[in-house]
Structure formats: C-alpha cells, structure tokens
Design a protein around this motif. Structure first.
Motif, PDB file in Angstrom:
ATOM      1  N   GLY A 100      46.658  74.301  -2.840  1.00  0.00           N
ATOM      2  CA  GLY A 100      46.541  73.234  -3.832  1.00  0.00           C
ATOM      3  C   GLY A 100      45.489  72.204  -3.484  1.00  0.00           C
ATOM      4  N   GLY A 101      44.654  72.507  -2.475  1.00  0.00           N
ATOM      5  CA  GLY A 101      43.551  71.604  -2.182  1.00  0.00           C
ATOM      6  C   GLY A 101      43.840  70.525  -1.167  1.00  0.00           C
ATOM      7  N   THR A 102      45.048  70.503  -0.615  1.00  0.00           N
ATOM      8  CA  THR A 102      45.337  69.515   0.431  1.00  0.00           C
ATOM      9  C   THR A 102      44.834  70.013   1.783  1.00  0.00           C
ATOM     10  N   SER A 103      44.122  69.131   2.495  1.00  0.00           N
ATOM     11  CA  SER A 103      43.763  69.435   3.881  1.00  0.00           C
ATOM     12  C   SER A 103      44.098  68.224   4.740  1.00  0.00           C
ATOM     13  N   PHE A 104      44.469  68.460   5.988  1.00  0.00           N
ATOM     14  CA  PHE A 104      44.778  67.378   6.926  1.00  0.00           C
ATOM     15  C   PHE A 104      43.722  67.368   8.019  1.00  0.00           C
ATOM     16  N   HIS A 105      43.142  66.203   8.242  1.00  0.00           N
ATOM     17  CA  HIS A 105      42.074  66.012   9.227  1.00  0.00           C
ATOM     18  C   HIS A 105      42.562  64.962  10.216  1.00  0.00           C
ATOM     19  N   PHE A 106      42.428  65.252  11.493  1.00  0.00           N
ATOM     20  CA  PHE A 106      43.038  64.418  12.522  1.00  0.00           C
ATOM     21  C   PHE A 106      41.966  63.556  13.167  1.00  0.00           C
ATOM     22  N   ILE A 107      42.140  62.249  13.039  1.00  0.00           N
ATOM     23  CA  ILE A 107      41.119  61.274  13.431  1.00  0.00           C
ATOM     24  C   ILE A 107      41.613  60.522  14.660  1.00  0.00           C
ATOM     25  N   THR A 108      40.824  60.596  15.727  1.00  0.00           N
ATOM     26  CA  THR A 108      41.273  59.983  16.986  1.00  0.00           C
ATOM     27  C   THR A 108      40.509  58.714  17.341  1.00  0.00           C
ATOM     28  N   ASP A 109      39.565  58.306  16.482  1.00  0.00           N
ATOM     29  CA  ASP A 109      38.795  57.119  16.858  1.00  0.00           C
ATOM     30  C   ASP A 109      39.047  55.919  15.942  1.00  0.00           C
ATOM     31  N   GLY A 110      40.254  55.804  15.437  1.00  0.00           N
ATOM     32  CA  GLY A 110      40.684  54.565  14.830  1.00  0.00           C
ATOM     33  C   GLY A 110      40.577  54.480  13.312  1.00  0.00           C
ATOM     34  N   PHE A 111      41.132  53.376  12.780  1.00  0.00           N
ATOM     35  CA  PHE A 111      41.224  53.221  11.329  1.00  0.00           C
ATOM     36  C   PHE A 111      39.853  53.171  10.656  1.00  0.00           C
TER      37      PHE A 111
END
Lengths: 201, 201
Positions: free
Chosen positions: B109-120
């Motif tokens: 359905g087009g959802t992807s999760f990307h994991f960000i480690t360098d802050g907001f």
C-alpha cells in the motif's frame, strides 16, 4: 436552578494559576493570560461574551478557598475584605474554607463572606442551606474544586481552555482519579475553547 | 497542501498515553480510552467522523518516534514491522526516530519505514523532501511532538480532548514553554472535543 456548578479558566497544560501567587499577582505569574476572554481582551467574540454570561449568572451561594479570597496566610488581617472592593460580584453568601476563625463580613450588593473551619462538607451543607433554589457555585481555586470533585457534588463543570502553556503553577486535576462528566456544549473563539461538561446520569 | 500537521488524542489532564506501555498495551494503561472516537466507540457522532477524516487524510510523509513504531528497545528485532500488519494506514514514507540503524522496510500500500539516527531535524528534512507537495505529519508520540513543537515546524495541531483523567503516563506538553497557536475550528461529541489549532501568523 439548584445545580451545583463550577467554572474555571485553565491552560492547555492544565494549570488554573501560575506560580508565585501574591498580593500583586493573585493568579500567579502569567495566570492572567487565562482570563482575557472575560476581562476585556479586545479580541473577545460573541462566544466569549456568551461564556461570560454563564460565568456571571446569579447563584444562590458560593464556596471558595482561602487563597482565592486573599493572599493572607495564617491569622487573619481583619482589614482584608477580598480582592473585589466594596461591592463584590457575588451578590450572595460566599463560604470561605479556612483554618482560622473569623466573624462574617457583609458588603454592599448582598455579598457576605462566611469563614468555615470544619472542612468542605460543612461548607457545602451551609452553602446549600443558604442557596435555597438558587444553586451553589464552586468558585475556586484548584484545591477547593478538587475537594468538590472528590465529594461528587458538581453537576456542571465549565472549563475555558486557553491556548497557553504555563508550565508551572497549580494543576486543577492533580490527584483526581475519575471524571464522570461528558461535554454537552462547546463555544470557541481565538482566545479560548469553552467546554460545558455535565455529570453523567 | 504542504502544511506540517500533527493530530493527537489527549486526556483532560494532558496525557497522550497511560503508564506501563507494552506490547500488549501500546497506549499504556487506559490509553485506549482516549481513542474511542475514531476506533469504533458506538457513541461516536458525525463530529467524530469528521475529525477521523482529518486524522486519516492522505499526507506526503510522516515522522514518528521509535516507541510509536514498536515496543522494542535497544537493538532491533528485524521481525518487527510495526503495529499495523502488512498494510499500514500511512501509504507514504514514514521516518522513525531511533538510536539504532536499520535498513528501510517496504510494506503493502505504499508505506515504507525509514530509520533515522541523526535526530529530529534530519528526519524532518528527509520527510519534507519525500513529501513533495503532500505535506508532513508528525504522527507521535509525545516526545516526537515535543521535538516538532520546539523546532517550530508545526502549522496545524489538532487535539482531541477526551473527558478522561489518566493521572499518569506521558504528558504532551512537559517542558514546552510557548504555544504559538490559536484555535480555529472546534467539533465536539460526548466522546471528545476536537480542537484544530493553527500557528499564529
């Protein structure tokens, strides 16, 4: 009508007064930011005026805490007659919760202050008896409202939620474990959101 | 539109989740009481359905905290793909704030999760770039929303204030010092009061 009511202005983070309440700052630091809607902010709208009419409608008797009556702690200074001058806006008996006895005060316009030293239940019984069919209002502050909520006596609670974060001060609901009310009417303006809650049947 | 939005259900005493969040209780103890208006409480009204449409409107990208993505702490369990099953309701890239690297996940359905480690700030820049004209939504939880408020990026904040006192859990506004929004639209039902705030011009 004989409902028991309560009407409080509150910040979005739950405070009804800011920190450092004093004679000069009866609502604490920034506490006045919660009250512009009924004390003359030029941005007030018809919704605010309608909510002000709810706030100011005549009641049979009032209950308030000592800190709302004045900044004095410990024994009374008999010169202190409240914040409101010679003719307070209550026009009815007001029962003040205190640990220090004092004779009643009778002021212009039908307002009298009666000092109750044996707790909330005694103050509430006295207010009900004095109010007749007029109903009792729990005027504040936070501690007195919490005692009224814990006693289950409030039929109608109106909260004016200001888009303000105070960050510190007196939280209205600290220690209150259940909220048996539901919203029945809402008015809003840029200054505040007025929510009228009724006790669930 | 390309506004940055945020939409949170909150208790009358300021909590967006109850205490003791866990895999079995992702919203903490009693946290689900805040959400009945959009997850099937039979007392939901037209106002709640309209607010649900605000909540569910398509967005270009999302940012969420790791605790909203899942109950896992420390290193990732690579089997965990979020709470939402094979087809999450986002249908867009979701940027997850974390201290632990992980490859992106692409779901139906087009959802992807990307994991960000360098802050907001890095997550927000990535989300803006991914969103194009679609706008970014700050999905939660409380810590992520606080970071977004502190960064001043939110244009529109909707709060659904449930007539519930949780007494403990995660407070949305702890440590936030100013609130530069005003209410522009309010809907209400017996379940909640939906207040849509816009950033002041």
């Amino acid at each position: 009508m004989s409902d028991t009511t309560c009407h409080m202005s509150i910040s979005l983070d739950g405070f009804v007064a800011g920190p450092h309440q004093s004679r000069e700052h009866p609502l604490g630091m920034r506490g006045q930011e919660l009250h512009g809607w009924h004390i003359g902010d030029p941005r007030a709208t018809t919704a605010d005026r309608e909510a002000t009419a709810w706030l100011m409608r005549p009641r049979g008797a009032y209950i308030m805490g000592r800190n709302m009556f004045g900044p004095i702690r410990g024994e009374w200074d008999e010169d202190w007659h409240g914040w409101w001058g010679a003719e307070p806006p209550y026009h009815a008996p007001v029962f003040v919760l205190t640990h220090h006895t004092r004779d009643p005060i009778h002021l212009d316009g039908g307002t009298s202050f009666h000092f109750i030293t044996d707790g909330f239940a005694a103050a509430y019984a006295a207010a009900r008896a004095a109010a007749g069919d007029g109903g009792v209002d729990i005027a504040g502050g936070a501690s007195t409202v919490r005692q009224a909520l814990a006693a289950g006596v409030i039929d109608e609670l109106t909260l004016d939620i200001a888009p303000v974060l105070l960050g510190a001060g007196e939280r209205l609901f600290d220690g209150i474990e259940s909220f048996d009310f539901e919203p029945v009417e809402v008015l809003h303006s840029p200054l505040t959101t007025h929510i009228r809650y009724r006790r669930r049947a």
